[in-house]
Structure formats: C-alpha cells, structure tokens
Scaffold this motif. Structure first.
Motif, PDB file in Angstrom:
ATOM      1  N   ALA A  74       9.767   8.906   9.766  1.00  0.00           N
ATOM      2  CA  ALA A  74       9.488   8.217  11.020  1.00  0.00           C
ATOM      3  C   ALA A  74       8.034   8.407  11.431  1.00  0.00           C
ATOM      4  CB  ALA A  74      10.416   8.721  12.116  1.00  0.00           C
ATOM      5  N   ASP A  75       7.465   9.559  11.141  1.00  0.00           N
ATOM      6  CA  ASP A  75       6.069   9.814  11.463  1.00  0.00           C
ATOM      7  C   ASP A  75       5.239   9.450  10.248  1.00  0.00           C
ATOM      8  OD1 ASP A  75       3.616  10.619  12.287  1.00  0.00           O
ATOM      9  OD2 ASP A  75       4.080  12.750  12.359  1.00  0.00           O
ATOM     10  N   VAL A  76       4.652   8.275  10.289  1.00  0.00           N
ATOM     11  CA  VAL A  76       3.944   7.769   9.119  1.00  0.00           C
ATOM     12  C   VAL A  76       2.535   8.337   8.967  1.00  0.00           C
ATOM     13  CG1 VAL A  76       5.253   5.639   9.019  1.00  0.00           C
ATOM     14  CG2 VAL A  76       3.178   5.730  10.361  1.00  0.00           C
ATOM     15  N   LYS A  77       2.086   9.118   9.940  1.00  0.00           N
ATOM     16  CA  LYS A  77       0.741   9.679   9.837  1.00  0.00           C
ATOM     17  C   LYS A  77       0.609  10.557   8.606  1.00  0.00           C
ATOM     18  CE  LYS A  77      -0.527   9.287  14.589  1.00  0.00           C
ATOM     19  NZ  LYS A  77      -1.131   9.888  15.748  1.00  0.00           N
ATOM     20  N   GLU A  78       1.644  11.310   8.289  1.00  0.00           N
ATOM     21  CA  GLU A  78       1.618  12.135   7.079  1.00  0.00           C
ATOM     22  C   GLU A  78       1.558  11.247   5.843  1.00  0.00           C
ATOM     23  OE1 GLU A  78       1.408  15.486   6.421  1.00  0.00           O
ATOM     24  OE2 GLU A  78       0.909  15.541   8.548  1.00  0.00           O
ATOM     25  N   PHE A  79       2.334  10.180   5.859  1.00  0.00           N
ATOM     26  CA  PHE A  79       2.369   9.282   4.709  1.00  0.00           C
ATOM     27  C   PHE A  79       1.056   8.537   4.544  1.00  0.00           C
ATOM     28  CE2 PHE A  79       3.474   5.535   2.275  1.00  0.00           C
ATOM     29  CZ  PHE A  79       4.157   6.113   1.232  1.00  0.00           C
ATOM     30  N   ILE A  80       0.448   8.157   5.644  1.00  0.00           N
ATOM     31  CA  ILE A  80      -0.824   7.421   5.602  1.00  0.00           C
ATOM     32  C   ILE A  80      -1.877   8.196   4.823  1.00  0.00           C
ATOM     33  CG2 ILE A  80      -2.722   7.457   7.301  1.00  0.00           C
ATOM     34  CD1 ILE A  80      -1.505   4.523   6.934  1.00  0.00           C
ATOM     35  N   LYS A  81      -1.813   9.519   4.865  1.00  0.00           N
ATOM     36  CA  LYS A  81      -2.776  10.355   4.138  1.00  0.00           C
ATOM     37  C   LYS A  81      -2.738  10.058   2.637  1.00  0.00           C
ATOM     38  CE  LYS A  81      -2.539  14.165   7.401  1.00  0.00           C
ATOM     39  NZ  LYS A  81      -2.053  15.521   7.629  1.00  0.00           N
ATOM     40  N   LEU A  82      -1.591   9.631   2.146  1.00  0.00           N
ATOM     41  CA  LEU A  82      -1.473   9.327   0.725  1.00  0.00           C
ATOM     42  C   LEU A  82      -2.318   8.107   0.335  1.00  0.00           C
ATOM     43  CD1 LEU A  82       2.344   9.926   0.219  1.00  0.00           C
ATOM     44  CD2 LEU A  82       0.472  11.426  -0.447  1.00  0.00           C
ATOM     45  N   LEU A  83      -2.596   7.228   1.286  1.00  0.00           N
ATOM     46  CA  LEU A  83      -3.412   6.048   0.999  1.00  0.00           C
ATOM     47  C   LEU A  83      -4.863   6.422   0.711  1.00  0.00           C
ATOM     48  CD1 LEU A  83      -2.041   3.597   3.696  1.00  0.00           C
ATOM     49  CD2 LEU A  83      -1.504   3.604   1.263  1.00  0.00           C
ATOM     50  N   SER A  84      -5.253   7.621   1.105  1.00  0.00           N
ATOM     51  CA  SER A  84      -6.618   8.065   0.824  1.00  0.00           C
ATOM     52  C   SER A  84      -6.620   9.300  -0.077  1.00  0.00           C
ATOM     53  CB  SER A  84      -7.363   8.353   2.132  1.00  0.00           C
ATOM     54  OG  SER A  84      -6.700   9.337   2.888  1.00  0.00           O
ATOM     55  N   HIS A  85      -5.534   9.506  -0.789  1.00  0.00           N
ATOM     56  CA  HIS A  85      -5.422  10.665  -1.677  1.00  0.00           C
ATOM     57  C   HIS A  85      -6.397  10.539  -2.855  1.00  0.00           C
ATOM     58  CE1 HIS A  85      -3.586  13.653  -4.346  1.00  0.00           C
ATOM     59  NE2 HIS A  85      -3.166  14.188  -3.222  1.00  0.00           N
ATOM     60  N   GLN A  86      -6.841  11.683  -3.373  1.00  0.00           N
ATOM     61  CA  GLN A  86      -7.776  11.696  -4.505  1.00  0.00           C
ATOM     62  C   GLN A  86      -7.189  11.058  -5.754  1.00  0.00           C
ATOM     63  OE1 GLN A  86      -8.504  15.832  -5.031  1.00  0.00           O
ATOM     64  NE2 GLN A  86     -10.159  15.914  -3.542  1.00  0.00           N
ATOM     65  N   ASP A  87      -5.912  11.261  -5.976  1.00  0.00           N
ATOM     66  CA  ASP A  87      -5.255  10.783  -7.186  1.00  0.00           C
ATOM     67  C   ASP A  87      -4.987   9.275  -7.090  1.00  0.00           C
ATOM     68  OD1 ASP A  87      -2.801  10.047  -8.836  1.00  0.00           O
ATOM     69  OD2 ASP A  87      -3.186  12.077  -9.575  1.00  0.00           O
ATOM     70  N   LYS A  88      -5.523   8.541  -8.042  1.00  0.00           N
ATOM     71  CA  LYS A  88      -5.390   7.079  -8.072  1.00  0.00           C
ATOM     72  C   LYS A  88      -3.926   6.638  -8.099  1.00  0.00           C
ATOM     73  CE  LYS A  88      -6.340   3.281 -11.226  1.00  0.00           C
ATOM     74  NZ  LYS A  88      -6.903   2.893 -12.503  1.00  0.00           N
ATOM     75  N   ASN A  89      -3.089   7.297  -8.887  1.00  0.00           N
ATOM     76  CA  ASN A  89      -1.679   6.914  -8.984  1.00  0.00           C
ATOM     77  C   ASN A  89      -0.950   7.110  -7.661  1.00  0.00           C
ATOM     78  OD1 ASN A  89      -1.857   6.193 -11.717  1.00  0.00           O
ATOM     79  ND2 ASN A  89      -1.603   8.320 -12.338  1.00  0.00           N
ATOM     80  N   VAL A  90      -1.277   8.178  -6.964  1.00  0.00           N
ATOM     81  CA  VAL A  90      -0.668   8.432  -5.657  1.00  0.00           C
ATOM     82  C   VAL A  90      -1.063   7.320  -4.688  1.00  0.00           C
ATOM     83  CG1 VAL A  90      -0.634   9.991  -3.662  1.00  0.00           C
ATOM     84  CG2 VAL A  90      -0.484  10.925  -5.980  1.00  0.00           C
ATOM     85  N   ARG A  91      -2.354   6.965  -4.671  1.00  0.00           N
ATOM     86  CA  ARG A  91      -2.818   5.900  -3.780  1.00  0.00           C
ATOM     87  C   ARG A  91      -2.125   4.579  -4.091  1.00  0.00           C
ATOM     88  NH1 ARG A  91      -7.855   7.577  -5.148  1.00  0.00           N
ATOM     89  NH2 ARG A  91      -8.287   5.619  -6.205  1.00  0.00           N
ATOM     90  N   GLU A  92      -2.042   4.238  -5.376  1.00  0.00           N
ATOM     91  CA  GLU A  92      -1.425   2.966  -5.751  1.00  0.00           C
ATOM     92  C   GLU A  92       0.039   2.910  -5.325  1.00  0.00           C
ATOM     93  OE1 GLU A  92      -2.211   2.516  -9.924  1.00  0.00           O
ATOM     94  OE2 GLU A  92      -4.292   1.922  -9.575  1.00  0.00           O
ATOM     95  N   LYS A  93       0.758   3.984  -5.551  1.00  0.00           N
ATOM     96  CA  LYS A  93       2.163   4.011  -5.138  1.00  0.00           C
ATOM     97  C   LYS A  93       2.282   3.921  -3.625  1.00  0.00           C
ATOM     98  CE  LYS A  93       4.647   5.620  -8.924  1.00  0.00           C
ATOM     99  NZ  LYS A  93       5.759   4.822  -9.338  1.00  0.00           N
ATOM    100  N   ALA A  94       1.394   4.613  -2.919  1.00  0.00           N
ATOM    101  CA  ALA A  94       1.433   4.581  -1.459  1.00  0.00           C
ATOM    102  C   ALA A  94       1.178   3.173  -0.931  1.00  0.00           C
ATOM    103  CB  ALA A  94       0.422   5.571  -0.885  1.00  0.00           C
ATOM    104  N   TRP A  95       0.254   2.462  -1.577  1.00  0.00           N
ATOM    105  CA  TRP A  95      -0.006   1.086  -1.139  1.00  0.00           C
ATOM    106  C   TRP A  95       1.199   0.196  -1.379  1.00  0.00           C
ATOM    107  CZ3 TRP A  95      -3.029  -0.714   2.328  1.00  0.00           C
ATOM    108  CH2 TRP A  95      -4.214  -0.059   2.634  1.00  0.00           C
ATOM    109  N   ASP A  96       1.999   0.513  -2.373  1.00  0.00           N
ATOM    110  CA  ASP A  96       3.226  -0.253  -2.603  1.00  0.00           C
ATOM    111  C   ASP A  96       4.145  -0.204  -1.381  1.00  0.00           C
ATOM    112  OD1 ASP A  96       2.411  -0.947  -5.138  1.00  0.00           O
ATOM    113  OD2 ASP A  96       3.593   0.611  -6.130  1.00  0.00           O
TER     114      ASP A  96
END
Length: 167
Positions: A74-96
């Motif tokens: 419910a608190d997406v602020k934690e999840f939003i951090k994944l959109l700027s994560h160092q790991d490219k795969n993490v960012r791509e999945k988060a954008w999905d």
C-alpha cells in the motif's frame, strides 16, 4: 492466544535473514490472506523485507501481482525506490509495475523526479516510460516539456547504450 502466537511467528519468518526461508514465507502470505489467517494489514509493515527479496533475485517478483491485488503493498514509496535502483534488471522489472503503482496512488512528483535523476541509466528508463505516464494522466505534456533538457542530455551522453536507448 494460539492464533496470535502463530501470526507473530509467521511475521518473524517474513523477516528471516535466511533468504530462502523469507521467500517461502512471502510466497505463503497470499494463501494465508485468502484463508483469513492473515490480513493485508498484518504484513504491510514487513514490505521492506519483500523489497530486499526483489532486489536480490527474480523469484519474489512472481508474487508481486498478487500482493498488489490483495492490498499488501500500500505504501508505494518503498517500491518507488526500485525505479532508481543501481541494478538494471531491478529497474526494468520495477517499471513493469508502473501502472500498478499509479493505481495505488503514486504522486506525479515522484515520477517527475525520475525524469531529472542524476544517474543517466535511471533517467533513460524513466523517459522510456513517459508515454505510459502521459496516457494515464499522471504526467502532463507541459510537465514533461519543462524537463526536456534532461532528455536531450541523454541523446548526447558519452555512454553509447544510453544514447541508443534514448533514440
């Protein structure tokens, strides 16, 4: 009393330092919510441990849809951090999951910040998703235009892959 003890024990498993135990526990959250043993509120406070699993491997991503559907995340602020994560795969999945984040109430400023993010890899991923953000009404054309210089800098990047993705 016994049910309360079991819930507390299960919550501890969600926090386990052993990755496989933690992954197994998070995989079982869905069934336990469906059976009424747990509520989304019982586990919302533990989402940071799920985020750690998302960063450390791909298996946890498989349960993310169901956790969103059940209101665990419910608190997406934690999840939003994944959109700027160092790991490219993490960012791509988060954008999905961008549209799911929008449904959960992500504010436009959080996405606007990504369009001007200092790290070019993060910024190019954000710009690649501008159309979806515009189509859903999260961003306006005017807001995006105000930040176009950050996009143009991507086209001039020293990093060939960044330039390619920006084109």
């Amino acid at each position: 009393e016994e049910v309360k003890k079991r819930k507390e024990y299960f919550i501890q498993l969600l926090r386990s330092s052993d990755r496989s135990i933690r992954l197994s526990a998070w995989s079982n959250v869905i069934d336990l919510i469906d059976k009424g043993v747990l509520t989304p509120d019982d586990v919302k406070g533990e989402v940071e441990y799920l985020i750690q699993l998302l960063v450390s491997g791909k298996e946890a991503w498989n349960i993310l849809n169901e956790l969103f559907r059940r209101g665990v995340i419910a608190d997406v602020k934690e999840f939003i951090k994944l959109l700027s994560h160092q790991d490219k795969n993490v960012r791509e999945k988060a954008w999905d999951y961008t549209l799911k984040l929008i449904e959960k109430g992500v504010r436009e400023s959080e996405f606007l910040n990504l369009l001007t993010f200092p790290d070019e890899n993060v910024r190019v991923d954000a710009w690649l998703n501008v159309t979806a953000l515009l189509n859903t009404g999260i961003l306006t054309v005017e807001e995006v235009r105000k930040r176009k210089e950050y996009f143009l800098k991507l086209l001039e990047s020293k990093d060939e892959e960044i330039r390619y993705k920006a084109w």
